[in-house]
Write an enzyme that holds these catalytic residues in place. Structure first.
Site, PDB file in Angstrom:
ATOM      1  N   HIS A   1      12.354  16.506  14.465  1.00 60.01           N
ATOM      2  CA  HIS A   1      13.509  17.376  14.775  1.00 60.01           C
ATOM      3  C   HIS A   1      13.868  17.271  16.246  1.00 60.01           C
ATOM      4  O   HIS A   1      13.530  18.168  17.015  1.00 60.01           O
ATOM      5  CB  HIS A   1      13.171  18.818  14.424  1.00 60.01           C
ATOM      6  CG  HIS A   1      14.366  19.712  14.343  1.00 60.01           C
ATOM      7  ND1 HIS A   1      14.880  20.378  15.426  1.00 60.01           N
ATOM      8  CD2 HIS A   1      15.162  20.053  13.300  1.00 60.01           C
ATOM      9  CE1 HIS A   1      15.918  21.112  15.054  1.00 60.01           C
ATOM     10  NE2 HIS A   1      16.099  20.926  13.762  1.00 60.01           N
ATOM     11  N   PHE A   2      14.466  16.371  16.701  1.00 59.23           N
ATOM     12  CA  PHE A   2      14.937  15.110  16.148  1.00 59.23           C
ATOM     13  C   PHE A   2      14.263  13.998  16.949  1.00 59.23           C
ATOM     14  O   PHE A   2      14.098  14.159  18.161  1.00 59.23           O
ATOM     15  CB  PHE A   2      16.450  15.012  16.269  1.00 59.23           C
ATOM     16  CG  PHE A   2      17.170  16.121  15.525  1.00 59.23           C
ATOM     17  CD1 PHE A   2      17.372  16.027  14.157  1.00 59.23           C
ATOM     18  CD2 PHE A   2      17.613  17.248  16.194  1.00 59.23           C
ATOM     19  CE1 PHE A   2      18.041  17.038  13.472  1.00 59.23           C
ATOM     20  CE2 PHE A   2      18.270  18.262  15.514  1.00 59.23           C
ATOM     21  CZ  PHE A   2      18.486  18.170  14.156  1.00 59.23           C
TER      22      PHE A   2
END
EC number: 4.2.1.59
Length: 142
Positions: A48-49
């Site tokens: 993420h991410f």
């Protein structure tokens, strides 16, 4: 101030979901202020991410819930119980949280009646509001 070991006496969360590193202020049954250092090594940042790591908003909510649970569980009459997250309302995310940020998490319990508690939570990075919301807690037997 309470360190990580004292926090673990109040709430059952452990790595990797423990979202409070220390409590700077604690008024049992009323309010608490906690700190979370967001490290580049957080497991949730792997996905993420990958190219732009950000702390998920849901984990900011979880951090508020854990700080609120500390305020609730610090009351002697709640010993032997477990504070569980009952719900969240009116959540707003104002700022992205990334590795290196230090979160200041403030929760004020606005109502505690029987086994239900309600509170207002805020997450800051420095002086900037990152997230806020209304929290509901329920006390259950362990």
């Amino acid at each position: 101030m309470k360190d990580i070991n004292e926090i673990k006496e109040l709430i059952p969360h452990r790595y990797p979901i423990l979202m409070v590193d220390r409590l700077e202020e604690l008024e049992p049954g009323h309010r608490a202020k906690g700190v979370k250092n967001v490290s580049a090594n957080e497991p949730f940042l792997q996905g993420h991410f990958p190219d732009r790591p950000l702390m998920p908003g849901v984990l900011q909510i979880e951090a508020m819930a854990q700080v609120g649970a500390c305020a609730l569980m610090s009351l002697p009459e709640n010993e032997g119980k477990l504070a569980v997250f009952g719900g969240v309302d009116k959540v707003k995310f104002k700022r992205q949280v990334q590795p290196g940020d230090v979160l200041s998490i403030e929760v004020e319990l606005t109502r505690v009646k029987g086994s239900i508690g309600k509170g207002e939570g805020k997450v800051y990075v420095g002086d900037e509001l990152a997230a806020q919301g209304q929290l509901t807690f329920a006390l259950v037997e362990k």
